[in-house]
Design a protein around this motif. Sequence first.
Motif, PDB file in Angstrom:
ATOM      1  N   MET A  57       1.920   2.870  -3.069  1.00 50.43           N
ATOM      2  CA  MET A  57       0.843   3.717  -2.585  1.00 50.43           C
ATOM      3  C   MET A  57       1.422   4.939  -1.865  1.00 50.43           C
ATOM      4  SD  MET A  57      -2.285   2.738   0.067  1.00 50.43           S
ATOM      5  CE  MET A  57      -2.813   1.317  -0.906  1.00 50.43           C
ATOM      6  N   ALA A  58       0.781   6.091  -2.042  1.00 49.07           N
ATOM      7  CA  ALA A  58       1.236   7.306  -1.368  1.00 49.07           C
ATOM      8  C   ALA A  58       1.199   7.127   0.142  1.00 49.07           C
ATOM      9  CB  ALA A  58       0.352   8.483  -1.786  1.00 49.07           C
ATOM     10  N   ARG A  59       2.160   7.732   0.834  1.00 51.55           N
ATOM     11  CA  ARG A  59       2.300   7.525   2.276  1.00 51.55           C
ATOM     12  C   ARG A  59       1.040   7.916   3.040  1.00 51.55           C
ATOM     13  NH1 ARG A  59       7.559   9.853   5.158  1.00 51.55           N
ATOM     14  NH2 ARG A  59       8.421   8.309   3.696  1.00 51.55           N
ATOM     15  N   GLY A  60       0.450   9.054   2.707  1.00 50.05           N
ATOM     16  CA  GLY A  60      -0.750   9.485   3.411  1.00 50.05           C
ATOM     17  C   GLY A  60      -1.907   8.529   3.214  1.00 50.05           C
ATOM     18  N   GLU A  61      -2.096   8.072   1.983  1.00 55.02           N
ATOM     19  CA  GLU A  61      -3.167   7.121   1.703  1.00 55.02           C
ATOM     20  C   GLU A  61      -2.937   5.812   2.447  1.00 55.02           C
ATOM     21  OE1 GLU A  61      -5.189   4.740  -2.100  1.00 55.02           O
ATOM     22  OE2 GLU A  61      -3.583   6.214  -2.426  1.00 55.02           O
ATOM     23  N   ALA A  62      -1.671   5.356   2.476  1.00 52.53           N
ATOM     24  CA  ALA A  62      -1.345   4.115   3.177  1.00 52.53           C
ATOM     25  C   ALA A  62      -1.619   4.238   4.671  1.00 52.53           C
ATOM     26  CB  ALA A  62       0.115   3.741   2.928  1.00 52.53           C
ATOM     27  N   SER A  63      -1.275   5.390   5.245  1.00 51.83           N
ATOM     28  CA  SER A  63      -1.505   5.599   6.673  1.00 51.83           C
ATOM     29  C   SER A  63      -2.996   5.593   6.994  1.00 51.83           C
ATOM     30  CB  SER A  63      -0.875   6.917   7.124  1.00 51.83           C
ATOM     31  OG  SER A  63       0.523   6.871   6.988  1.00 51.83           O
ATOM     32  N   ARG A  64      -3.789   6.213   6.138  1.00 52.01           N
ATOM     33  CA  ARG A  64      -5.240   6.234   6.362  1.00 52.01           C
ATOM     34  C   ARG A  64      -5.837   4.836   6.231  1.00 52.01           C
ATOM     35  NH1 ARG A  64      -4.535  11.090   3.520  1.00 52.01           N
ATOM     36  NH2 ARG A  64      -4.963  10.091   1.517  1.00 52.01           N
ATOM     37  N   ARG A  65      -5.375   4.094   5.250  1.00 49.53           N
ATOM     38  CA  ARG A  65      -5.872   2.737   5.057  1.00 49.53           C
ATOM     39  C   ARG A  65      -5.491   1.850   6.239  1.00 49.53           C
ATOM     40  NH1 ARG A  65      -9.608  -0.834   3.599  1.00 49.53           N
ATOM     41  NH2 ARG A  65      -8.768  -2.738   2.690  1.00 49.53           N
ATOM     42  N   ALA A  66      -4.271   1.981   6.733  1.00 44.89           N
ATOM     43  CA  ALA A  66      -3.835   1.185   7.881  1.00 44.89           C
ATOM     44  C   ALA A  66      -4.667   1.512   9.114  1.00 44.89           C
ATOM     45  CB  ALA A  66      -2.350   1.422   8.157  1.00 44.89           C
ATOM     46  N   ALA A  67      -4.911   2.798   9.341  1.00 41.64           N
ATOM     47  CA  ALA A  67      -5.719   3.202  10.497  1.00 41.64           C
ATOM     48  C   ALA A  67      -7.131   2.634  10.390  1.00 41.64           C
ATOM     49  CB  ALA A  67      -5.752   4.723  10.594  1.00 41.64           C
ATOM     50  N   GLU A  68      -7.682   2.633   9.194  1.00 38.16           N
ATOM     51  CA  GLU A  68      -9.022   2.079   8.959  1.00 38.16           C
ATOM     52  C   GLU A  68      -9.053   0.586   9.289  1.00 38.16           C
ATOM     53  OE1 GLU A  68     -11.216   0.745   4.900  1.00 38.16           O
ATOM     54  OE2 GLU A  68     -10.604   2.841   4.986  1.00 38.16           O
ATOM     55  N   ALA A  81      -2.996  -8.400   4.775  1.00 32.21           N
ATOM     56  CA  ALA A  81      -3.492  -9.025   3.549  1.00 32.21           C
ATOM     57  C   ALA A  81      -4.534  -8.163   2.847  1.00 32.21           C
ATOM     58  CB  ALA A  81      -4.072 -10.403   3.867  1.00 32.21           C
ATOM     59  N   LEU A  82      -5.286  -7.379   3.623  1.00 34.04           N
ATOM     60  CA  LEU A  82      -6.348  -6.553   3.055  1.00 34.04           C
ATOM     61  C   LEU A  82      -5.888  -5.154   2.671  1.00 34.04           C
ATOM     62  CD1 LEU A  82      -9.240  -7.458   5.535  1.00 34.04           C
ATOM     63  CD2 LEU A  82      -8.945  -8.290   3.194  1.00 34.04           C
ATOM     64  N   MET A  83      -4.635  -4.831   2.925  1.00 28.77           N
ATOM     65  CA  MET A  83      -4.135  -3.471   2.775  1.00 28.77           C
ATOM     66  C   MET A  83      -4.387  -2.895   1.386  1.00 28.77           C
ATOM     67  SD  MET A  83      -2.637  -1.021   4.425  1.00 28.77           S
ATOM     68  CE  MET A  83      -2.105   0.585   3.878  1.00 28.77           C
ATOM     69  N   ASN A  84      -4.153  -3.692   0.359  1.00 31.56           N
ATOM     70  CA  ASN A  84      -4.276  -3.197  -1.014  1.00 31.56           C
ATOM     71  C   ASN A  84      -5.633  -3.513  -1.638  1.00 31.56           C
ATOM     72  OD1 ASN A  84      -1.692  -2.133  -0.922  1.00 31.56           O
ATOM     73  ND2 ASN A  84      -0.739  -3.926  -1.850  1.00 31.56           N
ATOM     74  N   ARG A  85      -6.628  -3.779  -0.794  1.00 32.58           N
ATOM     75  CA  ARG A  85      -7.995  -4.076  -1.241  1.00 32.58           C
ATOM     76  C   ARG A  85      -8.009  -5.168  -2.313  1.00 32.58           C
ATOM     77  NH1 ARG A  85      -8.077   1.493  -0.129  1.00 32.58           N
ATOM     78  NH2 ARG A  85      -9.752   2.098   1.306  1.00 32.58           N
ATOM     79  N   PRO A  86      -7.548  -6.353  -1.973  1.00 30.69           N
ATOM     80  CA  PRO A  86      -7.435  -7.414  -2.977  1.00 30.69           C
ATOM     81  C   PRO A  86      -8.796  -7.947  -3.408  1.00 30.69           C
ATOM     82  CG  PRO A  86      -7.038  -8.316  -0.794  1.00 30.69           C
ATOM     83  CD  PRO A  86      -7.141  -6.820  -0.632  1.00 30.69           C
ATOM     84  N   ASN A 112       4.059  -3.399   9.730  1.00 29.44           N
ATOM     85  CA  ASN A 112       3.760  -4.669   9.066  1.00 29.44           C
ATOM     86  C   ASN A 112       2.568  -4.521   8.128  1.00 29.44           C
ATOM     87  OD1 ASN A 112       5.129  -7.457   9.786  1.00 29.44           O
ATOM     88  ND2 ASN A 112       5.252  -6.207  11.651  1.00 29.44           N
ATOM     89  N   ILE A 113       1.530  -3.832   8.606  1.00 27.48           N
ATOM     90  CA  ILE A 113       0.310  -3.683   7.811  1.00 27.48           C
ATOM     91  C   ILE A 113       0.560  -2.832   6.571  1.00 27.48           C
ATOM     92  CG2 ILE A 113      -2.018  -2.684   7.829  1.00 27.48           C
ATOM     93  CD1 ILE A 113      -2.146  -3.470  10.815  1.00 27.48           C
ATOM     94  N   VAL A 114       1.367  -1.781   6.716  1.00 28.13           N
ATOM     95  CA  VAL A 114       1.606  -0.834   5.623  1.00 28.13           C
ATOM     96  C   VAL A 114       2.545  -1.405   4.555  1.00 28.13           C
ATOM     97  CG1 VAL A 114       2.720   1.386   5.114  1.00 28.13           C
ATOM     98  CG2 VAL A 114       1.112   1.218   6.998  1.00 28.13           C
ATOM     99  N   LEU A 115       3.331  -2.402   4.891  1.00 30.67           N
ATOM    100  CA  LEU A 115       4.369  -2.900   3.988  1.00 30.67           C
ATOM    101  C   LEU A 115       3.867  -3.218   2.574  1.00 30.67           C
ATOM    102  CD1 LEU A 115       7.341  -3.614   3.739  1.00 30.67           C
ATOM    103  CD2 LEU A 115       6.806  -5.908   4.593  1.00 30.67           C
ATOM    104  N   PRO A 116       2.752  -3.937   2.390  1.00 34.89           N
ATOM    105  CA  PRO A 116       2.301  -4.215   1.016  1.00 34.89           C
ATOM    106  C   PRO A 116       1.992  -2.948   0.220  1.00 34.89           C
ATOM    107  CG  PRO A 116       1.158  -5.636   2.582  1.00 34.89           C
ATOM    108  CD  PRO A 116       1.875  -4.600   3.385  1.00 34.89           C
ATOM    109  N   ALA A 117       1.479  -1.924   0.898  1.00 35.22           N
ATOM    110  CA  ALA A 117       1.185  -0.664   0.213  1.00 35.22           C
ATOM    111  C   ALA A 117       2.468   0.017  -0.237  1.00 35.22           C
ATOM    112  CB  ALA A 117       0.395   0.254   1.135  1.00 35.22           C
ATOM    113  N   GLN A 118       3.495  -0.044   0.598  1.00 38.15           N
ATOM    114  CA  GLN A 118       4.784   0.540   0.221  1.00 38.15           C
ATOM    115  C   GLN A 118       5.353  -0.163  -1.002  1.00 38.15           C
ATOM    116  OE1 GLN A 118       6.788  -0.017   3.990  1.00 38.15           O
ATOM    117  NE2 GLN A 118       6.438   2.120   4.602  1.00 38.15           N
ATOM    118  N   LEU A 119       5.246  -1.497  -1.014  1.00 39.06           N
ATOM    119  CA  LEU A 119       5.763  -2.257  -2.148  1.00 39.06           C
ATOM    120  C   LEU A 119       4.984  -1.958  -3.427  1.00 39.06           C
ATOM    121  CD1 LEU A 119       6.342  -5.703  -0.401  1.00 39.06           C
ATOM    122  CD2 LEU A 119       8.083  -4.048  -1.093  1.00 39.06           C
ATOM    123  N   ALA A 120       3.696  -1.618  -3.263  1.00 40.99           N
ATOM    124  CA  ALA A 120       2.851  -1.316  -4.426  1.00 40.99           C
ATOM    125  C   ALA A 120       2.951   0.143  -4.859  1.00 40.99           C
ATOM    126  CB  ALA A 120       1.394  -1.655  -4.108  1.00 40.99           C
TER     127      ALA A 120
END
Length: 232
Positions: free
Chosen positions: A114-125, A156-161, A104-112
């Motif tokens: 974002m590279a999978r590794g970067e998205a995974s790191r951001r979600a973990a953070e 909501a914060l996934m893509n650093r809005p 759920n958290i990673v979904l906005p990054a996928q739509l935007a």
Amino acid sequence: MTTPVIELRDVSRRYDEGPPALRDVSLTVHAGEAVAVLGPSGSGKSTMLNLIAGLDRPDTGTVTVAGKRVDGLGEAASARYRRAEIGMVFQFFNLLDDLTVTDNIVLPAQLAGMARGEASRRAAELLDTLGITRHARAYPGRLSGGERQRVAVARALMNRPALLLADEPTGALDTASGEDVSALLTELNADGQTIVVVTHDLALARSCTRRTIQLVDGRIAGDVVAEPEPTR
């Protein structure tokens, strides 16, 4: 003075033949502010939120967010704008029950894109920052209301809005969970996140914002900034 995150200029919006939902509204919100938009049902709160989010267009006036004119965007451009600049938190979470918390958290990054590794790191953070790492592989239906709202905030914060919009974020929560989410919004703002909370709950507004905008019949009837509490 920095460029405003939100700038509404003489904005009006009318639906059908009824009275205007918003009437000649002008509003400026700068980076790092936490603002509550208050008012009863029918006051124009939801209309203002939808205009800022690019989900609706004004009949007159301009809407600028993070330096971008939002009121003239087409459908595809509006979607890209929301992915890049806006994080939205809703009263009823709007999580996908068949996806895990992490998905759920990673979904906005996928739509935007974002590279999978970067998205995974951001979600973990975000999981760590919001205290929900232990729920990373759980499904939303197994969580409490307060935990689900934390997942929604992380998404909501996934893509650093530039802007976090919260629409009645504690409306579906019990008192303790509501206080938890209010404290979370306060912490996010202290870290520099610009936040607009749309609510009818004065206690929520007072607890997590310093500035309150009062809407009455589509007009701004009050715009008050509370004095900071003295340090002890």
